[in-house]
Motif scaffolding. Structure first.
Motif, mmCIF file in Angstrom:
data_model
loop_
_atom_site.group_PDB
_atom_site.id
_atom_site.type_symbol
_atom_site.label_atom_id
_atom_site.label_comp_id
_atom_site.label_asym_id
_atom_site.label_seq_id
_atom_site.Cartn_x
_atom_site.Cartn_y
_atom_site.Cartn_z
ATOM 1 N N GLY A 47 -12.301 51.012 -30.849
ATOM 2 C CA GLY A 47 -11.279 50.993 -29.829
ATOM 3 C C GLY A 47 -11.923 51.340 -28.434
ATOM 4 O O GLY A 47 -13.036 51.905 -28.127
ATOM 5 N N ALA A 48 -11.173 50.823 -27.255
ATOM 6 C CA ALA A 48 -11.904 50.862 -25.972
ATOM 7 C C ALA A 48 -10.481 51.104 -25.234
ATOM 8 O O ALA A 48 -9.366 50.876 -25.337
ATOM 9 C CB ALA A 48 -12.450 49.721 -25.760
ATOM 10 N N VAL A 49 -10.870 51.372 -23.730
ATOM 11 C CA VAL A 49 -9.871 51.439 -22.750
ATOM 12 C C VAL A 49 -10.570 50.856 -21.558
ATOM 13 O O VAL A 49 -11.588 50.894 -21.177
ATOM 14 C CB VAL A 49 -9.796 52.964 -22.334
ATOM 15 C CG1 VAL A 49 -8.813 52.982 -21.143
ATOM 16 C CG2 VAL A 49 -9.007 53.710 -23.464
ATOM 17 N N ALA A 50 -9.718 50.044 -20.930
ATOM 18 C CA ALA A 50 -9.946 49.360 -19.642
ATOM 19 C C ALA A 50 -9.259 49.849 -18.464
ATOM 20 O O ALA A 50 -8.041 50.236 -18.840
ATOM 21 C CB ALA A 50 -10.020 47.609 -19.608
ATOM 22 N N ILE A 51 -9.572 49.722 -17.292
ATOM 23 C CA ILE A 51 -8.981 50.371 -16.131
ATOM 24 C C ILE A 51 -8.747 49.458 -14.970
ATOM 25 O O ILE A 51 -9.649 48.670 -14.756
ATOM 26 C CB ILE A 51 -9.637 51.632 -15.596
ATOM 27 C CG1 ILE A 51 -9.790 52.574 -16.635
ATOM 28 C CG2 ILE A 51 -8.833 52.324 -14.432
ATOM 29 C CD1 ILE A 51 -11.396 52.629 -17.144
ATOM 30 N N GLY A 87 -9.125 61.063 -26.613
ATOM 31 C CA GLY A 87 -7.871 60.273 -26.261
ATOM 32 C C GLY A 87 -8.090 59.152 -25.262
ATOM 33 O O GLY A 87 -9.158 59.129 -24.695
ATOM 34 N N ALA A 88 -7.341 58.023 -25.208
ATOM 35 C CA ALA A 88 -7.287 56.866 -24.408
ATOM 36 C C ALA A 88 -7.585 57.300 -22.865
ATOM 37 O O ALA A 88 -8.229 56.858 -22.178
ATOM 38 C CB ALA A 88 -6.278 55.873 -24.660
ATOM 39 N N LEU A 89 -6.504 58.372 -22.455
ATOM 40 C CA LEU A 89 -6.382 58.627 -20.981
ATOM 41 C C LEU A 89 -7.908 59.254 -20.756
ATOM 42 O O LEU A 89 -8.371 58.978 -19.741
ATOM 43 C CB LEU A 89 -5.149 59.433 -20.494
ATOM 44 C CG LEU A 89 -5.475 60.041 -19.140
ATOM 45 C CD1 LEU A 89 -5.204 59.102 -18.101
ATOM 46 C CD2 LEU A 89 -3.865 60.699 -18.961
ATOM 47 N N ALA A 90 -8.199 60.352 -21.594
ATOM 48 C CA ALA A 90 -9.782 60.747 -21.277
ATOM 49 C C ALA A 90 -10.738 60.023 -21.285
ATOM 50 O O ALA A 90 -11.649 59.989 -20.267
ATOM 51 C CB ALA A 90 -9.800 62.071 -22.366
ATOM 52 N N CYS A 91 -10.822 58.921 -21.974
ATOM 53 C CA CYS A 91 -11.729 57.761 -22.179
ATOM 54 C C CYS A 91 -11.686 56.951 -20.749
ATOM 55 O O CYS A 91 -12.972 57.022 -20.157
ATOM 56 C CB CYS A 91 -11.538 56.944 -23.325
ATOM 57 S SG CYS A 91 -12.697 55.502 -23.411
ATOM 58 N N GLY A 92 -10.351 56.560 -20.248
ATOM 59 C CA GLY A 92 -10.208 56.039 -19.192
ATOM 60 C C GLY A 92 -10.831 56.730 -17.880
ATOM 61 O O GLY A 92 -11.346 56.097 -17.081
ATOM 62 N N GLN A 93 -10.496 58.068 -17.874
ATOM 63 C CA GLN A 93 -10.828 58.867 -16.919
ATOM 64 C C GLN A 93 -12.628 58.978 -16.672
ATOM 65 O O GLN A 93 -13.221 58.727 -15.931
ATOM 66 C CB GLN A 93 -10.447 60.223 -16.915
ATOM 67 C CG GLN A 93 -8.740 60.423 -16.626
ATOM 68 C CD GLN A 93 -8.535 61.564 -17.043
ATOM 69 O OE1 GLN A 93 -8.464 62.444 -18.008
ATOM 70 N NE2 GLN A 93 -7.995 62.230 -15.722
ATOM 71 N N ARG A 94 -12.967 59.278 -17.964
ATOM 72 C CA ARG A 94 -14.547 59.392 -17.981
ATOM 73 C C ARG A 94 -15.456 57.910 -17.650
ATOM 74 O O ARG A 94 -16.130 57.999 -16.785
ATOM 75 C CB ARG A 94 -15.099 59.632 -19.652
ATOM 76 C CG ARG A 94 -16.337 59.788 -19.779
ATOM 77 C CD ARG A 94 -16.680 60.049 -21.281
ATOM 78 N NE ARG A 94 -16.080 59.205 -22.377
ATOM 79 C CZ ARG A 94 -16.488 57.918 -22.531
ATOM 80 N NH1 ARG A 94 -17.703 57.402 -22.132
ATOM 81 N NH2 ARG A 94 -15.669 57.251 -23.680
ATOM 82 N N GLU A 95 -14.662 56.897 -18.044
ATOM 83 C CA GLU A 95 -15.439 55.515 -17.881
ATOM 84 C C GLU A 95 -15.288 55.194 -16.475
ATOM 85 O O GLU A 95 -16.124 54.635 -15.870
ATOM 86 C CB GLU A 95 -14.766 54.312 -18.658
ATOM 87 C CG GLU A 95 -15.286 54.572 -20.342
ATOM 88 C CD GLU A 95 -16.626 54.315 -20.423
ATOM 89 O OE1 GLU A 95 -17.350 53.679 -19.509
ATOM 90 O OE2 GLU A 95 -17.280 54.504 -21.436
#
Length: 195
Positions: A47-51, A87-95
């Motif tokens: 899975g991935a997160v995009a912002i 978690g998705a939000l943490a991934c988004g913040q990190r990326e």
């Protein structure tokens, strides 16, 4: 209420074909709705997160990055793969911080997309971020990209002209257009902590 049982396949066996650093390819044997058997080869993905990062002046933060499989530089929204247990939000913040150097005061989940349903289970959560503060990018080793900003009009023009052809970025264009027009609302929230 109707069900999808007449369309659903059931996995009866799995064979691992490749387990690399990024790709994990399997072949499932499935029982079809009519009882027959078939095989399905596909890529497993964590899975991935995009912002969609929105600057206070209304511009959208984007990236220009070379993608080896297509042998070209693509204009994209920032994104990255989920780490194990993240978690998705943490991934988004990190990326967002790693790739663009920004942290955001507020975040809003928009949608989840499946970019290649025929051969991968990858799901990408798309989040909007606003109230940006620049703290300096922290690119991964071997990662090279340009951070740019475009007005919504410029960005949508690039989409129309075919200069944007990345799936997650194209899917986000519909949301950008409707959110900025006030047609679609987002549930903005302040995250509990920043990276």
């Amino acid at each position: 209420m109707a069900t999808d049982q007449h369309l659903t396949e059931h996995t009866t066996a799995r064979e691992e074909l490749l387990k690399g650093h990024v790709l994990h390819v399997v072949r499932d044997t499935v029982r079809l709705p009519d009882g027959a058997s078939a095989t399905r080869e596909y890529v497993l993905h964590p899975g991935a997160v995009a912002i969609v990062p929105l600057l206070d002046d209304g511009r959208i933060v984007l990236e220009r990055q070379y993608r080896h499989p297509t042998r070209q530089v693509h204009v994209e929204i920032p994104a990255g793969k989920l780490d194990a247990g993240e978690g998705a939000l943490a991934c988004g913040q990190r990326e967002l911080l790693e790739e663009t150097g920004y942290v955001a005061r507020e975040w809003a989940y928009a949608f989840t997309m499946y970019p290649t349903v025929a051969y991968s289970d990858e799901a990408i959560e798309i989040w909007f971020a606003r109230g940006l503060e620049h703290r300096g990018a922290r690119l991964d080793e071997g990662e090279f990209l340009d951070v740019i900003a475009a007005t919504p009009e410029e960005f949508l023009g690039w989409v129309r002209e075919g200069k944007v052809n990345d799936a997650k970025t194209l899917a986000s264009a519909l949301w950008i257009q409707n959110v900025l027009a006030g047609t679609w609302k987002l549930d903005w929230q302040a995250p509990p902590d920043q990276p």
